[in-house]
Motif scaffolding. Sequence first.
Motif, PDB file in Angstrom:
ATOM      1  N   LEU A  39      -6.391   7.312   2.758  1.00 62.53           N
ATOM      2  CA  LEU A  39      -5.843   8.658   3.416  1.00 62.53           C
ATOM      3  C   LEU A  39      -5.362   9.348   2.438  1.00 62.53           C
ATOM      4  N   ALA A  40      -5.335  10.715   2.684  1.00 63.41           N
ATOM      5  CA  ALA A  40      -4.409  11.675   1.709  1.00 63.41           C
ATOM      6  C   ALA A  40      -3.162  11.579   1.549  1.00 63.41           C
ATOM      7  N   ASP A  41      -2.586  11.396   2.658  1.00 65.12           N
ATOM      8  CA  ASP A  41      -1.092  11.120   2.910  1.00 65.12           C
ATOM      9  C   ASP A  41      -0.528  10.099   2.546  1.00 65.12           C
ATOM     10  N   GLN A  42      -0.325   9.531   1.375  1.00 63.22           N
ATOM     11  CA  GLN A  42      -0.313   8.175   1.064  1.00 63.22           C
ATOM     12  C   GLN A  42       1.248   7.649   1.339  1.00 63.22           C
ATOM     13  N   ALA A  43       2.202   8.618   1.234  1.00 62.52           N
ATOM     14  CA  ALA A  43       3.345   8.292   1.479  1.00 62.52           C
ATOM     15  C   ALA A  43       3.793   7.962   2.988  1.00 62.52           C
ATOM     16  N   GLY A  44       3.348   8.966   3.793  1.00 64.54           N
ATOM     17  CA  GLY A  44       3.291   8.641   5.231  1.00 64.54           C
ATOM     18  C   GLY A  44       2.552   7.443   5.560  1.00 64.54           C
ATOM     19  N   TYR A  45       1.550   7.471   5.056  1.00 64.66           N
ATOM     20  CA  TYR A  45       0.699   6.132   5.464  1.00 64.66           C
ATOM     21  C   TYR A  45       1.573   4.874   5.224  1.00 64.66           C
ATOM     22  N   ALA A  46       1.939   4.874   4.101  1.00 70.63           N
ATOM     23  CA  ALA A  46       2.956   3.729   3.466  1.00 70.63           C
ATOM     24  C   ALA A  46       4.089   3.328   4.621  1.00 70.63           C
ATOM     25  N   GLU A  47       4.839   4.618   4.958  1.00 68.89           N
ATOM     26  CA  GLU A  47       5.984   4.439   5.909  1.00 68.89           C
ATOM     27  C   GLU A  47       5.366   3.756   7.157  1.00 68.89           C
ATOM     28  N   ALA A  48       4.294   3.990   7.634  1.00 72.25           N
ATOM     29  CA  ALA A  48       3.941   3.904   8.957  1.00 72.25           C
ATOM     30  C   ALA A  48       3.303   2.386   9.143  1.00 72.25           C
ATOM     31  N   ILE A  49       2.656   2.024   8.016  1.00 73.14           N
ATOM     32  CA  ILE A  49       2.216   0.498   8.043  1.00 73.14           C
ATOM     33  C   ILE A  49       3.383  -0.254   7.596  1.00 73.14           C
ATOM     34  N   GLY A  50       4.318   0.321   7.028  1.00 68.24           N
ATOM     35  CA  GLY A  50       5.450  -0.351   6.532  1.00 68.24           C
ATOM     36  C   GLY A  50       6.224  -0.800   7.605  1.00 68.24           C
ATOM     37  N   ALA A  51       6.509   0.094   8.393  1.00 67.91           N
ATOM     38  CA  ALA A  51       7.195  -0.144   9.904  1.00 67.91           C
ATOM     39  C   ALA A  51       6.396  -1.410  10.675  1.00 67.91           C
ATOM     40  N   ALA A  52       5.212  -1.330  10.681  1.00 65.99           N
ATOM     41  CA  ALA A  52       4.415  -2.177  11.261  1.00 65.99           C
ATOM     42  C   ALA A  52       4.431  -3.615  10.761  1.00 65.99           C
ATOM     43  N   PHE A  53       4.398  -3.772   9.492  1.00 67.00           N
ATOM     44  CA  PHE A  53       4.734  -5.004   8.734  1.00 67.00           C
ATOM     45  C   PHE A  53       6.223  -5.410   9.080  1.00 67.00           C
ATOM     46  N   ALA A  54       7.033  -4.545   8.951  1.00 63.55           N
ATOM     47  CA  ALA A  54       8.583  -5.068   9.256  1.00 63.55           C
ATOM     48  C   ALA A  54       8.627  -5.410  10.723  1.00 63.55           C
ATOM     49  N   ARG A  55       8.050  -4.988  11.727  1.00 58.25           N
ATOM     50  CA  ARG A  55       7.955  -5.652  12.812  1.00 58.25           C
ATOM     51  C   ARG A  55       7.637  -6.997  12.947  1.00 58.25           C
ATOM     52  N   ALA A  56       6.675  -7.357  12.055  1.00 58.38           N
ATOM     53  CA  ALA A  56       6.202  -8.812  11.882  1.00 58.38           C
ATOM     54  C   ALA A  56       7.120  -9.678  10.877  1.00 58.38           C
ATOM     55  N   GLY A  57       8.135  -8.982  10.540  1.00 63.01           N
ATOM     56  CA  GLY A  57       9.106  -9.892   9.630  1.00 63.01           C
ATOM     57  C   GLY A  57       8.473  -9.704   8.322  1.00 63.01           C
ATOM     58  N   LEU A  58       7.813  -8.936   7.843  1.00 62.75           N
ATOM     59  CA  LEU A  58       7.127  -8.888   6.499  1.00 62.75           C
ATOM     60  C   LEU A  58       7.547  -7.643   5.753  1.00 62.75           C
ATOM     61  N   ARG A  59       7.769  -7.678   4.152  1.00 61.61           N
ATOM     62  CA  ARG A  59       8.055  -6.820   3.344  1.00 61.61           C
ATOM     63  C   ARG A  59       6.871  -6.205   2.834  1.00 61.61           C
ATOM     64  N   LEU A  60       6.688  -4.908   3.008  1.00 64.99           N
ATOM     65  CA  LEU A  60       5.419  -4.252   2.287  1.00 64.99           C
ATOM     66  C   LEU A  60       5.890  -3.232   1.212  1.00 64.99           C
ATOM     67  N   ARG A  61       5.175  -3.152   0.044  1.00 63.52           N
ATOM     68  CA  ARG A  61       5.543  -2.373  -1.033  1.00 63.52           C
ATOM     69  C   ARG A  61       4.043  -1.614  -1.476  1.00 63.52           C
ATOM     70  N   SER A  62       3.971  -0.400  -1.327  1.00 60.01           N
ATOM     71  CA  SER A  62       2.915   0.541  -1.534  1.00 60.01           C
ATOM     72  C   SER A  62       2.440   0.785  -2.854  1.00 60.01           C
ATOM     73  N   VAL A  63       1.304   0.365  -3.425  1.00 63.41           N
ATOM     74  CA  VAL A  63       1.105   0.565  -5.011  1.00 63.41           C
ATOM     75  C   VAL A  63       1.038   1.981  -5.454  1.00 63.41           C
ATOM     76  N   HIS A  64       0.982   3.029  -4.493  1.00 63.16           N
ATOM     77  CA  HIS A  64       0.923   4.395  -5.007  1.00 63.16           C
ATOM     78  C   HIS A  64       2.173   4.665  -5.401  1.00 63.16           C
ATOM     79  N   THR A  65       3.317   3.897  -5.249  1.00 60.26           N
ATOM     80  CA  THR A  65       4.644   4.236  -5.788  1.00 60.26           C
ATOM     81  C   THR A  65       4.786   3.624  -7.214  1.00 60.26           C
ATOM     82  N   GLU A  66       3.852   2.586  -7.804  1.00 58.19           N
ATOM     83  CA  GLU A  66       3.985   1.944  -9.095  1.00 58.19           C
ATOM     84  C   GLU A  66       3.385   2.636 -10.021  1.00 58.19           C
ATOM     85  N   PRO A  67       4.325   2.637 -11.469  1.00 50.84           N
ATOM     86  CA  PRO A  67       3.722   3.190 -12.462  1.00 50.84           C
ATOM     87  C   PRO A  67       2.322   2.956 -12.690  1.00 50.84           C
ATOM     88  N   ASP A  68       2.150   1.472 -12.600  1.00 51.83           N
ATOM     89  CA  ASP A  68       0.666   1.054 -12.895  1.00 51.83           C
ATOM     90  C   ASP A  68       0.254   0.212 -11.703  1.00 51.83           C
TER      91      ASP A  68
END
Length: 224
Positions: A39-68
């Motif tokens: 998706l073009a809106d990577q930040a918004g996408y990461a927020e939405a999927i992060g919320a879905a994973f949080a509901r499953a008790g999981l931590r998610l980190r998007s690689v688009h925020t990583e320097p490498d």
Amino acid sequence: MSELLLLSNSTNHGAPTLAHAPLAEFYEGREVRFVPYALADQAGYAEAIGAAFARAGLRLRSVHTEPDPASALHTAEAVWVGGGNTFRLLRALQRLDGLAAIREAVAGGARYGGASAGSNLACPTIRTTNDMPIVEPAGFAALGLVGFQVNPHYLDPVPGSAHMGETREERIREFLEENAVPVVGLREGGWLRVSGRAVTLHGSARVFRRGAEPQECRTGPLSP
């Protein structure tokens, strides 16, 4: 032994994102690296999927925020690749050297999950995606984590429809005229659980092989 979870779709009608997916069971508390490039809106996408994973008790980190991003994927213990446009996803990972990083992570024991475009990416190529080629990747070769193709969101012909365009089945048959790789037409709400060479279908699918009639399959072991 590769451990994969390949979904047809992220959201079922009337249900929260990924509510139908066995995320907690599959990832077993691992920190998951998210690949948002479909998706073009990577930040918004990461927020939405992060919320879905949080509901499953999981931590998610998007690689688009990583320097490498490639390094983050290479060292990941779990990966989730979101749906969207498969051509955009593949081109982004090619430019970031992300394909090799994911392959090596999975070879080292990382769990791989994805939906729609993320499921296409696990296949030998992305040639059975439904998406429009809005960008031009450097070839269609994908991760090759499985030896078959997936066609997500598989649709059966509508009885009595006057629509004269190609059906999904006709398009897959055309693919098999040029390629000898089996195709799993995975219907909405379904997923594949891959453990080494063993594949289990949850839901329903239509499996296509060159030189054979399509096979209807429902929840249980699958031999693409």
